[in-house]
Design a protein around this motif. Structure first.
Motif, PDB file in Angstrom:
ATOM      1  N   VAL A  13       0.899  -1.379  -0.175  1.00  0.00           N
ATOM      2  CA  VAL A  13       0.211   0.021   0.046  1.00  0.00           C
ATOM      3  C   VAL A  13       0.876   1.286   0.112  1.00  0.00           C
ATOM      4  CG1 VAL A  13      -1.344   1.864   1.184  1.00  0.00           C
ATOM      5  CG2 VAL A  13      -2.023  -1.137   1.192  1.00  0.00           C
ATOM      6  N   ARG A  14       0.772   2.021  -1.110  1.00  0.00           N
ATOM      7  CA  ARG A  14       1.814   2.810  -0.926  1.00  0.00           C
ATOM      8  C   ARG A  14       1.596   3.632   0.816  1.00  0.00           C
ATOM      9  NH1 ARG A  14       0.224   7.422  -4.915  1.00  0.00           N
ATOM     10  NH2 ARG A  14      -2.128   6.870  -4.571  1.00  0.00           N
ATOM     11  N   ALA A  15       2.550   4.453   0.974  1.00  0.00           N
ATOM     12  CA  ALA A  15       2.467   5.662   2.262  1.00  0.00           C
ATOM     13  C   ALA A  15       1.651   6.460   2.431  1.00  0.00           C
ATOM     14  CB  ALA A  15       4.358   6.055   2.448  1.00  0.00           C
ATOM     15  N   VAL A  16       1.139   7.640   0.916  1.00  0.00           N
ATOM     16  CA  VAL A  16       0.230   7.977   1.580  1.00  0.00           C
ATOM     17  C   VAL A  16      -0.974   7.603   2.009  1.00  0.00           C
ATOM     18  CG1 VAL A  16      -0.150   8.290  -0.904  1.00  0.00           C
ATOM     19  CG2 VAL A  16      -0.744  10.395   0.036  1.00  0.00           C
ATOM     20  N   MET A  17      -1.084   6.593   1.654  1.00  0.00           N
ATOM     21  CA  MET A  17      -2.424   5.249   2.269  1.00  0.00           C
ATOM     22  C   MET A  17      -2.394   5.318   3.500  1.00  0.00           C
ATOM     23  SD  MET A  17      -4.471   5.947  -0.463  1.00  0.00           S
ATOM     24  CE  MET A  17      -4.648   6.739  -2.136  1.00  0.00           C
ATOM     25  N   LYS A  18      -1.451   5.829   3.861  1.00  0.00           N
ATOM     26  CA  LYS A  18      -1.474   5.095   5.041  1.00  0.00           C
ATOM     27  C   LYS A  18      -1.578   6.229   5.994  1.00  0.00           C
ATOM     28  CE  LYS A  18       1.467   0.851   5.460  1.00  0.00           C
ATOM     29  NZ  LYS A  18       2.437  -0.110   4.759  1.00  0.00           N
ATOM     30  N   ARG A  19      -0.520   7.434   5.486  1.00  0.00           N
ATOM     31  CA  ARG A  19      -0.694   8.778   6.130  1.00  0.00           C
ATOM     32  C   ARG A  19      -2.531   9.158   6.411  1.00  0.00           C
ATOM     33  NH1 ARG A  19       2.231  13.205   6.310  1.00  0.00           N
ATOM     34  NH2 ARG A  19       1.280  14.675   7.796  1.00  0.00           N
ATOM     35  N   VAL A  20      -3.223   9.284   5.085  1.00  0.00           N
ATOM     36  CA  VAL A  20      -4.289   9.125   4.743  1.00  0.00           C
ATOM     37  C   VAL A  20      -4.837   8.473   6.020  1.00  0.00           C
ATOM     38  CG1 VAL A  20      -6.607   9.312   3.886  1.00  0.00           C
ATOM     39  CG2 VAL A  20      -4.694  10.150   2.417  1.00  0.00           C
ATOM     40  N   VAL A  21      -4.710   7.571   6.650  1.00  0.00           N
ATOM     41  CA  VAL A  21      -5.513   6.830   7.410  1.00  0.00           C
ATOM     42  C   VAL A  21      -5.093   7.690   8.554  1.00  0.00           C
ATOM     43  CG1 VAL A  21      -6.206   4.328   8.787  1.00  0.00           C
ATOM     44  CG2 VAL A  21      -6.105   4.491   5.862  1.00  0.00           C
ATOM     45  N   GLU A  22      -4.755   7.571   9.474  1.00  0.00           N
ATOM     46  CA  GLU A  22      -3.473   8.136  10.018  1.00  0.00           C
ATOM     47  C   GLU A  22      -4.182   9.031  10.417  1.00  0.00           C
ATOM     48  OE1 GLU A  22       0.261   7.524   9.729  1.00  0.00           O
ATOM     49  OE2 GLU A  22       0.848   5.983   9.912  1.00  0.00           O
ATOM     50  N   ASP A  23      -4.265   9.857   9.750  1.00  0.00           N
ATOM     51  CA  ASP A  23      -4.514  11.820   9.652  1.00  0.00           C
ATOM     52  C   ASP A  23      -6.044  11.370  10.179  1.00  0.00           C
ATOM     53  OD1 ASP A  23      -1.639  12.598   9.273  1.00  0.00           O
ATOM     54  OD2 ASP A  23      -2.257  13.615   8.027  1.00  0.00           O
ATOM     55  N   THR A  24      -6.771  11.284   8.799  1.00  0.00           N
ATOM     56  CA  THR A  24      -8.255  10.362   9.518  1.00  0.00           C
ATOM     57  C   THR A  24      -8.370  10.241  11.108  1.00  0.00           C
ATOM     58  OG1 THR A  24      -7.704  10.243   7.207  1.00  0.00           O
ATOM     59  CG2 THR A  24     -10.256   9.574   8.600  1.00  0.00           C
ATOM     60  N   THR A  25      -7.718   9.839  11.498  1.00  0.00           N
ATOM     61  CA  THR A  25      -7.876   8.270  12.910  1.00  0.00           C
ATOM     62  C   THR A  25      -7.490   9.584  13.824  1.00  0.00           C
ATOM     63  OG1 THR A  25      -7.140   6.697  11.897  1.00  0.00           O
ATOM     64  CG2 THR A  25      -7.277   6.933  14.473  1.00  0.00           C
ATOM     65  N   SER A  26      -6.581  10.483  13.191  1.00  0.00           N
ATOM     66  CA  SER A  26      -6.624  11.592  14.900  1.00  0.00           C
ATOM     67  C   SER A  26      -7.515  12.491  14.440  1.00  0.00           C
ATOM     68  CB  SER A  26      -4.956  11.739  15.056  1.00  0.00           C
ATOM     69  OG  SER A  26      -4.721  12.818  12.996  1.00  0.00           O
ATOM     70  N   ILE A  27      -7.533  12.692  13.522  1.00  0.00           N
ATOM     71  CA  ILE A  27      -8.689  13.125  13.278  1.00  0.00           C
ATOM     72  C   ILE A  27     -10.112  13.142  14.403  1.00  0.00           C
ATOM     73  CG2 ILE A  27     -11.017  14.218  11.999  1.00  0.00           C
ATOM     74  CD1 ILE A  27      -8.348  15.463   9.420  1.00  0.00           C
ATOM     75  N   ASP A  28      -9.860  11.454  13.735  1.00  0.00           N
ATOM     76  CA  ASP A  28     -11.843  10.966  14.729  1.00  0.00           C
ATOM     77  C   ASP A  28     -10.954  11.682  15.954  1.00  0.00           C
ATOM     78  OD1 ASP A  28     -14.195   8.832  14.904  1.00  0.00           O
ATOM     79  OD2 ASP A  28     -12.251   7.822  15.626  1.00  0.00           O
ATOM     80  N   VAL A  29      -9.632  11.024  16.406  1.00  0.00           N
ATOM     81  CA  VAL A  29      -9.672  11.373  17.694  1.00  0.00           C
ATOM     82  C   VAL A  29     -10.004  13.206  19.050  1.00  0.00           C
ATOM     83  CG1 VAL A  29      -8.041  10.811  20.010  1.00  0.00           C
ATOM     84  CG2 VAL A  29      -8.143   9.540  18.326  1.00  0.00           C
ATOM     85  N   GLN A  30      -9.332  13.549  17.808  1.00  0.00           N
ATOM     86  CA  GLN A  30      -9.263  15.058  18.490  1.00  0.00           C
ATOM     87  C   GLN A  30     -10.998  15.840  18.191  1.00  0.00           C
ATOM     88  OE1 GLN A  30      -8.259  17.859  14.732  1.00  0.00           O
ATOM     89  NE2 GLN A  30      -6.817  18.261  16.755  1.00  0.00           N
ATOM     90  N   VAL A  31     -11.935  15.549  17.106  1.00  0.00           N
ATOM     91  CA  VAL A  31     -12.574  14.674  17.276  1.00  0.00           C
ATOM     92  C   VAL A  31     -13.841  14.505  18.608  1.00  0.00           C
ATOM     93  CG1 VAL A  31     -14.867  15.201  16.054  1.00  0.00           C
ATOM     94  CG2 VAL A  31     -13.257  15.978  14.764  1.00  0.00           C
TER      95      VAL A  31
END
Lengths: 391, 841
Positions: free
Chosen positions: B668-686
């Motif tokens: 999987v391209r690294a950017v996709m992992k980054r997307v998921v990570e960021d989404t997860t942290s946004i999820d935590v933040q929200v």
């Protein structure tokens, strides 16, 4: 292919290929005619010539082959109906490149298919290549623009970060670079689109790259203004007001449509934020510049009435004849308040992203929009508004 | 008798005659006492019936006829005998009456004869009396005649004596005056001189009198000089002074001049007071300067905030503690009151005593001194008060530190209270009301200062929050979260040194609330019961409603909303300078304001200030809807900004790669992992600030969903290897069918106030960007396969964040479909291989 619809209802035409390129036939002022270029990687691409029979509400279609590649942009000569340019992708040796060429439509296309709709499986004719705009050194062609109102001899091409002015020979069979300019700056700069201004004796050009809009003087090939950060994200398209020389409209990925007075570029004159996704195309009506058409990847087409910043902010001005009728009429006209800007209509006939909208060159009250799934929709300005503008 | 009269009258006489006779008859009856008593009742219905034998209109003829007609013989006989009997009794009655009358007449004649005799005797005695009176008169005249001469002489002598005494007084006057002067018995001297003055004036043509007059003048001049001196010195007691003035007035000293002298003398003293005050004003300001300083750091740290250090207020210097010689406002006002105001009152009182309240007598009354004098006094007081007020105003304007309001309020109270003395002394004076106006103005100014102090406090707090957010931390962003299945477990951040979002929010909101409360408490001092001006109409009404409620509290809340909205406008287009977390936090703050804080603050205000709204005030609902609007705008903007950040990653990753010549996907391209990570942290933040929200039920194998490049019916049609321009309706039909099952997706649409909705918005924006970018590229075989892998990976992790997983399916379908369509050599990857790659990643 005939599609009969109720009067004033949209007329829908479907292509079997995906499509992004749409243009009206500039030199044709009698028939309502649009050209659509298809995008297919596997089959020969086509140019569909869509004739709209306004009286009968019927679409007549002709197909020309464009075997050179999938079409990303088209432009029609303002002088010769049968001449057009395309920007197209070619793939060779696993390399994709976007090239541009000038084409002539075969003479017989008009007498071709539409007389016998069932006969359409006949092999369509192909476009006749006039010349390539050889730009291999400059990168991928974004678009080719004809000189507005010109004699069909001058072209501008935008490729990556190069602006090139071309002269066509009389026969259009040879194009020579007359001058060019390069956009310098940080990073990999790339033009998205451009527009040749019909004002100032056709000496000006506006281009969009990333979030900026730039104006160019074609005589010196130098930049005359630059609206940095015109849009929050990528600026996708722009158009000149046909009646007000300093006004232009732009649209982009921030879902906004902005109207600029290039003499004061600090802030837009007006901003519309009606679309819910990127706005890919913006077009002023050729005669009534208060009518502005936008197409977006939210699958909607919106027709706005930007009367307050148009050349007719007080509505249609009375003709000389009307004025002589009586003084009272005259004074009534003068006392009119500036009209309110408004959204006239949102057209929801598309189900995929709309990448192009165009007004007809023949009928100022008619426009076409094209979505990625190959659906072309022809709509009219609502009759009530039309009469309000005219009367 | 009645009957007889009646009969004759009715038969013989005309009507008027009958009436006269009856009057005479009535008088007789009166005389004889046979009065109405008995008969009144019977007579009243005096019938007109001619058959009534007792009635006045009795007609014997008719009566007889009637009887004859109506009665039988026996009845007639009876009637006849009855009538005879009656006649007989009437006759005897008449005889008795005649006899009685005769007797009375006889006795009356006797009485008259006796009276005649008595009168004769009386006449004789009267004659004798008049003779005696004449004799007496004669004697009296004779006596007066003899005494006349002597009386005239005595009168003359007495006149001469008086004149001599007057002359003696005049001659002695100069000496007497001199003596008085020596003894300082000015009053006596003046009264003596007054007595003599007019006489001397009258006879001044005679040399001797003239001499006296000149002497007196000289002496009196000297006296006046002494008096003036005494007056000028002013040191003497009020009583002396008053006497002095009184005497000077009597000496024809012009009153106006006296008033002027008195006032100018007083002015010089009061000027000195004012100059003292002014000198105080000109002292250099304290080092902390007139800047807005909020001295609340101590209060803040005392607020009950959970957890981490929350002292957002940078330590500020207390303007009142800074070393300076300058006195504070209370001292200043005190000095003003004690020196200037009390001296002014003294002056007013003694002046009034001297010139206005004196009992007026003699010719002085006509000069109308009190009116003139009080006019002068008013001008005098007004001009001095104006100077005093301007000094006080200047001093109040210097009062800009908003830390402690009680000093100012006490100062104003004292200022106002002392002015009341003037109003008592000078009932018509405008000075006290001007003083009240100054207090009102100061209060107005104070509210403005508090508002701007609150505003700057709020902005400072935001800066602090911004810094706290920018500080490096591990917990909040969750950037260290592994991309494995434990994504959601990382929400327990915030135990680190830096405060977490909820802590920041609660401390921010608590400190704002505390700030508002302390400001309210400060402002409340203006309306305290023991403050004299608190019962003025302004402080009862306008101050509470227009000032505190509207000007302070409502304005501040509006300011919060407006400044929040500005974050959306300015930051949006031109390179988002506002950190997304701050947008999220402010959105929650505004939402909390909408749900509870606003109504709490306003209720608190209304209760504290007992606001009676005469003028319409901003309703709570209007403020709440403004706050909600701001919250919505902020949250929408947050979604847009976060969506944009992820979009840019995706866009770059699609635009910069050569998709035709890429290698076979292994990861999987690294950017996709980054997307998921960021989404997860946004999820935590929200999730830290917003509730979960509702989502549609998941299918059991959401993460295992298969993407097929051919799954979309639309694409199948397009792949049909046919040139035949199929009827346009065919594709339309298919799209329409598709449309039946999926609603149009508005990418940038308003979100709801919950986590799922926010995340849905962000993911929508990101995936739509992905789609549009894919459509602009051309793919080789492996390019398509990479997209397949990437989309599968996104599918595995993104579905859990959104309200409707079908949305993710739909968009990812479109992406893979578009990629396939833009592929030169569309050979999709085996689903199992995709899964292995994704799992391994």
């Amino acid at each position: 292919i005939l599609t009969k619809m109720e009067d004033d209802a949209p007329v829908i035409y479907g292509l079997e290929f995906q499509a992004r390129a749409l243009t009206a036939q500039t030199a044709e002022t009698d028939a309502i005619r649009f050209l659509v270029g298809t995008q297919s990687l596997k089959f020969d691409n086509q140019i569909h010539i869509i004739d709209f029979d306004d009286e009968n509400n019927i679409i007549n279609k002709s197909v020309l082959l464009h075997p050179a590649g999938e079409i990303w942009h088209m432009g029609t000569s303002p002088a010769d109906k049968s001449v057009l340019t395309t920007c197209y992708n070619t793939t060779s040796d696993s390399r994709v490149a976007t090239l541009a060429a000038v084409w002539r439509m075969p003479k017989e296309w008009e007498s071709g298919s539409h007389e016998s709709p069932d006969d359409s499986s006949n092999n369509p004719q192909a476009l006749e290549l006039l010349c390539h705009l050889d730009n291999t050194a400059q990168g991928n062609m974004a678009c080719v623009l004809w000189e507005p109102l010109g004699d069909g001899k001058r072209l501008v091409s935008l490729a990556d970060n190069h602006v090139t002015l071309w002269d066509l020979e009389a026969s259009s069979t040879k194009a020579t670079v007359s001058s060019s300019a390069t956009l310098e700056g940080k990073g990999q700069l790339k033009f998205t689109s451009g527009k040749w201004s019909p004002h100032h004796n056709c000496t000006q050009l506006a281009t969009a790259n990333d979030t900026a809009i730039r104006g160019w003087d074609l005589r010196s090939m130098s930049q005359i203004y630059c609206i940095e950060n015109a849009h929050g994200q990528l600026a996708r398209d722009l158009d000149f007001n046909p009646n007000k020389q300093y006004y232009l409209a732009s649209c982009g990925d921030d879902c906004k449509v902005k109207f600029w007075d290039v003499r004061s570029i600090g802030e837009p004159v007006k901003t519309l934020e009606e679309h819910s996704h990127w706005v890919w195309s913006v077009r002023y009506n050729h005669s009534h510049d208060q009518l502005v058409l936008t197409g977006s990847s939210d699958s909607r087409v919106i027709l706005s009435n930007m009367v307050s910043i148009s050349s007719e902010p007080f509505g249609h001005l009375a003709d000389e004849d009307d004025l002589s009728d009586g003084e009272e009429n005259h004074q009534e006209e003068k006392s009119k308040e500036p009209l309110q800007d408004s959204i006239i209509a949102t057209y929801e006939e598309h189900e995929d992203s709309v990448y192009a909208v165009e007004w007809s060159c023949a009928d100022p009250w008619l426009f076409a929009s094209l979505s990625y799934d190959g659906r072309l929709v022809i709509n009219r300005v609502p009759r009530a508004l039309k009469y309000r503008i005219l009367l | 008798m009645d009957t007889d009269l009646g009969v004759s009258a009715s038969s013989a006489l005309p009507e008027s005659e009958v009436a006269r006779k009856r009057r005479v008859h009535g008088m007789l009856k009166l005389y004889y006492g046979i009065n109405d008593e008995g008969k009144a009742a019977a007579e009243e219905p005096e019938s007109q019936d001619p058959c009534d034998i007792n009635g006045p209109h009795f007609d014997p003829e008719l009566y007889l006829n009637k009887l004859r007609k109506e009665c039988s013989l026996t009845e007639l006989m009876d009637q006849e005998s009855c009538m005879v009997k009656q006649i007989r009794s009437l006759d005897s009655d008449m005889q008795t009456l005649v006899y009685e009358n005769y007797n009375k007449f006889i006795s009356a004649t006797d009485t008259i004869r006796k009276m005649k005799n008595d009168f004769k005797k009386m006449e004789d005695e009267m004659d004798c009396l008049s003779a005696n009176m004449a004799a007496i008169t004669e004697f009296s005249a004779r006596i007066s005649g003899t005494l006349q001469d002597q009386h005239t002489q005595i009168t003359k002598l007495s006149g001469v004596h008086t004149l001599l005494r007057k002359l003696q007084f005049l001659f002695e006057l100069p000496a007497r005056l001199n003596k008085c002067l020596e003894l300082q018995a000015y009053a006596q001297a003046v009264s003596s001189h007054r007595r003599a003055r007019s006489v001397l004036q009258q006879y001044s043509h005679m040399p001797s009198f003239r001499g006296i007059q000149d002497d007196c003048h000289a002496i009196m001049e000297q006296l006046a000089q002494q008096l003036r001196q005494k007056f000028r010195d002013g040191g003497s007691s009020a009583k002396d002074l008053s006497e002095c003035v009184e005497l000077l007035l009597q000496l024809d000293e012009p009153a106006e001049e006296l008033c002027d002298k008195f006032l100018s003398h007083a002015q010089s003293r009061l000027d000195a007071d004012l100059q003292g005050l002014e000198a105080e004003l000109c002292k250099p300001a304290p080092a902390s300067g007139p800047s807005m300083v909020l001295d609340l750091s101590s209060k803040l740290s005392a607020t009950p905030v959970v957890g981490s250090p929350t002292d957002f207020v940078s330590p500020t210097s207390n303007p009142f503690l800074s070393p300076t010689s300058k006195m504070d406002i209370l001292e200043f006002i005190d000095r003003g009151c004690n020196e200037f105001v009390s001296n002014l009152c003294l002056v007013i009182a003694s002046y009034q005593e001297l010139f206005i309240n004196r009992p007026q007598e003699g010719d002085l009354a006509s000069k109308n001194i009190p009116q003139m004098a009080s006019g002068k006094l008013h001008t005098f007081v007004n001009s001095l008060a104006a100077r005093y007020f301007s000094l006080v105003e200047r001093r109040i304007q210097e009062e800009k530190g908003v830390g402690d309001n009680s000093l100012l309020v006490r100062a104003l109270d004292r200022f106002h209270r002392r002015l009341q003395a003037i109003s008592k002394l000078l009932p018509g004076s405008a000075v006290p009301s001007q003083g009240t106006e100054i207090v009102v103005q100061a209060a107005r100014e104070r509210i403005k200062q508090y508002l701007s102090a609150l505003q700057s406090f709020y902005l400072d707090s935001l800066t602090d929050v911004r810094q706290a957010l920018a500080a490096p931390r591990l917990s909040l962003g969750g950037s260290a979260v592994p991309a494995s299945g434990t994504l959601l477990g990382s929400s327990t951040g915030g135990k680190d040194a830096t405060p977490s979002l909820p802590e920041l929010l609660s401390s921010l909101s608590a400190s704002i609330l505390n700030q508002i409360k302390s400001v309210l408490a400060s402002v409340h001092l203006f309306t305290a019961k023991d403050i004299t001006f608190s019962n003025k109409p302004y402080f009862k009404g306008e101050f509470c409603s227009q000032g505190v409620r509207e000007g302070l509290v409502v304005s501040f809340i509006k300011f919060i909303c407006q400044s929040s909205r500005q974050f959306c406008e300015s930051a949006g287009d031109r390179g988002g300078s506002t950190p997304p977390a701050l947008l999220l936090l402010l959105s929650r703050l505004c939402l909390d304001y909408e749900t509870s804080t606003i109504s709490y603050i306003l209720t608190l205000t209304d209760e504290q200030f007992l606001v009676q709204h005469h003028i319409p005030v901003t309703p709570v609902t209007a403020l709440c809807s403004e706050a909600r609007e701001a919250a919505q705008k902020l949250l929408n903007h947050y979604v847009k900004v976060q969506g944009l950040i992820i979009s840019q990653m995706l866009r770059k990753s699609v635009e910069t790669r050569d998709w035709v010549n890429t290698i076979e996907p292994r990861n999987v391209r690294a950017v996709m992992k980054r997307v998921v990570e960021d989404t997860t942290s946004i999820d935590v933040q929200v999730g830290l600030l917003y509730e979960e929200g509702v989502r549609k039920a998941h299918s059991s194998d959401s993460s295992k969903r298969t993407f097929s490049v051919y799954s979309s019916s639309r694409q199948q049609v397009r792949y049909a290897p046919s040139y035949t321009p199929s009827a346009p309706m065919d594709t339309n039909l298919l799209s329409n069918i598709h449309k039946l099952f999926s609603e149009r997706i508005d990418i940038f649409s308003p979100v709801e106030f919950n986590k799922v909705s926010v995340l849905t918005g962000i993911i929508k924006i990101s995936l739509k960007t992905f789609l549009e970018c894919v459509r602009l590229r051309t793919f080789g075989r492996y390019g398509l396969q990479q997209i397949q892998v990437d989309c599968h990976y996104l599918q595995m992790y993104l579905w859990r964040f959104v309200s409707d997983e079908n949305l993710v399916h739909f968009l990812l379908d479109e992406i893979v479909g578009s990629a396939a369509h833009r592929c030169l050599d569309p050979a999709p990857m085996e689903q199992s291989v995709i899964e292995v790659i994704c799992e391994r990643g």
